[in-house]
Design a protein around this motif. Sequence first.
Motif, short mmCIF file in Angstrom:
data_model
loop_
_atom_site.label_atom_id
_atom_site.label_comp_id
_atom_site.label_asym_id
_atom_site.label_seq_id
_atom_site.Cartn_x
_atom_site.Cartn_y
_atom_site.Cartn_z
N GLY A 101 1.22 -0.86 -0.19
CA GLY A 101 -0.02 0.08 0.01
C GLY A 101 1.09 1.28 0.26
N ALA A 102 2.26 1.02 1.27
CA ALA A 102 3.18 2.48 0.69
C ALA A 102 3.37 2.57 -0.67
CB ALA A 102 3.85 2.18 2.00
N GLY A 103 3.66 1.41 -1.05
CA GLY A 103 4.21 1.58 -2.32
C GLY A 103 3.61 2.26 -3.61
N ALA A 104 2.09 1.39 -3.35
CA ALA A 104 1.19 1.51 -4.30
C ALA A 104 0.85 3.22 -4.34
CB ALA A 104 0.20 1.35 -4.11
N GLY A 105 0.72 3.25 -3.07
CA GLY A 105 0.36 4.97 -3.05
C GLY A 105 1.46 6.70 -3.65
N ILE A 106 2.30 5.96 -2.71
CA ILE A 106 3.78 6.95 -3.49
C ILE A 106 4.19 6.78 -4.87
CG2 ILE A 106 6.16 6.93 -3.79
CD1 ILE A 106 6.14 6.65 -0.63
N ALA A 107 3.37 5.87 -5.09
CA ALA A 107 3.79 6.12 -7.32
C ALA A 107 3.13 6.32 -7.51
CB ALA A 107 3.77 4.42 -7.90
N ASP A 108 1.67 6.50 -7.38
CA ASP A 108 0.25 7.20 -7.88
C ASP A 108 0.65 8.48 -7.58
OD1 ASP A 108 -2.77 7.00 -8.53
OD2 ASP A 108 -2.70 7.91 -6.40
N ASP A 109 1.42 8.80 -6.70
CA ASP A 109 1.36 10.30 -6.29
C ASP A 109 2.68 10.81 -7.37
OD1 ASP A 109 -0.14 10.67 -4.83
OD2 ASP A 109 1.26 10.40 -2.74
N MET A 110 3.34 9.97 -7.65
CA MET A 110 4.48 9.74 -8.59
C MET A 110 4.08 9.97 -9.82
SD MET A 110 7.92 10.90 -7.50
CE MET A 110 8.87 9.31 -9.57
N HIS A 111 3.07 9.29 -10.18
CA HIS A 111 2.35 9.20 -11.49
C HIS A 111 1.57 10.48 -11.61
CE1 HIS A 111 0.85 6.77 -15.06
NE2 HIS A 111 -0.78 7.37 -14.57
N LYS A 112 0.88 11.13 -10.90
CA LYS A 112 0.32 12.55 -11.01
C LYS A 112 0.89 13.63 -10.86
CE LYS A 112 -4.15 10.06 -9.10
NZ LYS A 112 -5.03 9.98 -7.82
N GLY A 113 2.46 12.74 -10.54
CA GLY A 113 3.26 14.49 -10.50
C GLY A 113 2.88 15.41 -9.56
N LEU A 114 2.43 14.59 -8.09
CA LEU A 114 2.27 15.22 -6.89
C LEU A 114 3.30 15.91 -6.47
CD1 LEU A 114 0.75 16.97 -4.83
CD2 LEU A 114 -0.06 14.48 -4.18
N ILE A 115 4.52 14.07 -6.23
CA ILE A 115 5.63 14.33 -5.95
C ILE A 115 6.93 15.81 -6.32
CG2 ILE A 115 7.97 12.49 -5.86
CD1 ILE A 115 5.75 12.04 -4.24
N ASP A 116 6.18 15.88 -7.70
CA ASP A 116 7.26 17.41 -8.26
C ASP A 116 6.25 18.08 -8.20
OD1 ASP A 116 8.79 15.86 -10.03
OD2 ASP A 116 7.35 15.04 -11.36
N ARG A 117 5.71 18.53 -7.42
CA ARG A 117 4.75 19.68 -7.00
C ARG A 117 5.29 19.52 -5.13
NH1 ARG A 117 -1.22 19.35 -8.35
NH2 ARG A 117 -0.45 16.98 -9.31
N PHE A 118 5.62 18.40 -4.53
CA PHE A 118 6.00 19.12 -3.17
C PHE A 118 7.67 18.92 -3.32
CE2 PHE A 118 2.33 15.72 -1.82
CZ PHE A 118 2.23 17.05 -0.57
N ARG A 119 8.02 18.69 -4.38
CA ARG A 119 9.70 18.81 -3.99
C ARG A 119 9.86 20.40 -4.59
NH1 ARG A 119 11.54 13.39 -6.91
NH2 ARG A 119 11.05 14.99 -8.89
N SER A 120 8.62 21.29 -5.23
CA SER A 120 9.12 22.42 -5.65
C SER A 120 9.02 22.96 -3.93
CB SER A 120 8.11 23.01 -6.58
OG SER A 120 7.06 22.97 -6.20
N LEU A 121 8.16 22.92 -3.25
CA LEU A 121 7.26 23.59 -1.97
C LEU A 121 9.05 23.89 -0.97
CD1 LEU A 121 4.45 22.08 -1.30
CD2 LEU A 121 4.45 24.23 -2.71
N PRO A 122 9.39 24.84 -0.47
CA PRO A 122 10.37 24.96 0.90
C PRO A 122 10.17 23.69 2.13
CG PRO A 122 9.00 27.14 0.72
CD PRO A 122 8.23 26.36 -0.60
N MET A 123 10.44 22.98 1.74
CA MET A 123 9.69 22.07 2.81
C MET A 123 11.10 20.87 3.01
SD MET A 123 6.99 19.78 1.04
CE MET A 123 6.40 18.73 2.26
N SER A 124 10.78 20.38 4.14
CA SER A 124 12.53 19.17 4.31
C SER A 124 12.12 18.73 2.94
CB SER A 124 11.82 18.79 6.12
OG SER A 124 12.82 17.33 5.99
N ARG A 125 13.27 18.03 2.55
CA ARG A 125 13.08 15.93 1.57
C ARG A 125 12.89 15.59 1.80
NH1 ARG A 125 17.50 17.98 -2.73
NH2 ARG A 125 18.01 19.90 -2.41
N GLY A 126 13.04 14.79 3.19
CA GLY A 126 12.25 13.41 3.96
C GLY A 126 10.79 13.85 4.03
N ALA A 127 10.72 14.98 4.10
CA ALA A 127 8.99 15.23 4.93
C ALA A 127 7.99 14.04 4.27
CB ALA A 127 8.14 16.57 4.84
N VAL A 128 7.96 14.08 3.07
CA VAL A 128 7.16 13.26 2.35
C VAL A 128 6.62 12.02 2.20
CG1 VAL A 128 6.12 12.78 -0.44
CG2 VAL A 128 6.80 15.30 -0.21
#
Length: 292
Positions: A101-128
């Motif tokens: 479930g953890a892997g599928a959830g993160i892969a889904d966020d990657m597929h939708k581009g959400l991870i890229d948007r998180f990376r553009s924010l001023p937040m801790s790298r490991g927080a996501v």
Amino acid sequence: MTTVTEATGGAPVRTVRPRGGISRSIGDSLVVAQRNLIRMLRIPEVVIFGLIQPIMFVVLFTYVFGGSINVPGAPVGDAQAYHEFLMAGIFAQTVTFATAGAGAGIADDMHKGLIDRFRSLPMSRGAVLTGRTLADLVQTALTLVVLAVVALLIGWRTHENLAEVLAGFALLLLLGYAFSWIGALIGLTVRTPEAATSGGLIWLFPLTFISNAFVPVNGMPVFLQHVAEWNPFSATVAAARLLFGNTIAGVPRSVTGAWPMEHPVVASVIWSVLIIVVFRTLAVRKYRSATA
């Protein structure tokens, strides 16, 4: 962030002092965890289906195999002895299967581009990733509570004090949290949620079945006995049985003399912490370079 007031020319000026790295990381992780928990609540079928599978395993193993598998030191065909032997293994399997479930959830966020948007924010790298794994830990804890109630209904009992029983569940959750970091790495590595689900499960089946979870190790071929007793999954199962009081007096803890089986609680903690350190490091490093 904290604000301080300074006097310059008689007029107060408000300046912003950035939070320290640790407090910022914790705050960002909790925000992401809250986001994922809200998302889970809005898709209740995911939680429901996550509860159904372990309940099915309990019922099937209890009533199909319960009278056929002999636990060392127990009378032949003693179903109650197998119930108590089985449940620590089912609990451990349930927390580790959350990896998919953890892997599928993160892969889904990657597929939708959400991870890229998180990376553009001023937040801790490991927080996501930390937030995601913490949210999965909360869901796993809920699943364990429901599963424990079902286990009590079919006759499972503990024979130690409450503190030791809670310690057993804490070790199970620690193992689940450790394995969720493996799922995080898989989710960042593959291209689709479907691949993450398959990749998160395919290696879990040999890991959980070549262990002491469902059958006694003494019935396995000698080389598999060594593999099973050095399996980190087996260490947590053995530790949970010990803390639940589900062991049988006079029966040796280990068939091969493996250190993890002789000291299961310590071995369980060591294995789980080691997995977290290694796979969190790899997952955060992958997160920095992964693209949708």
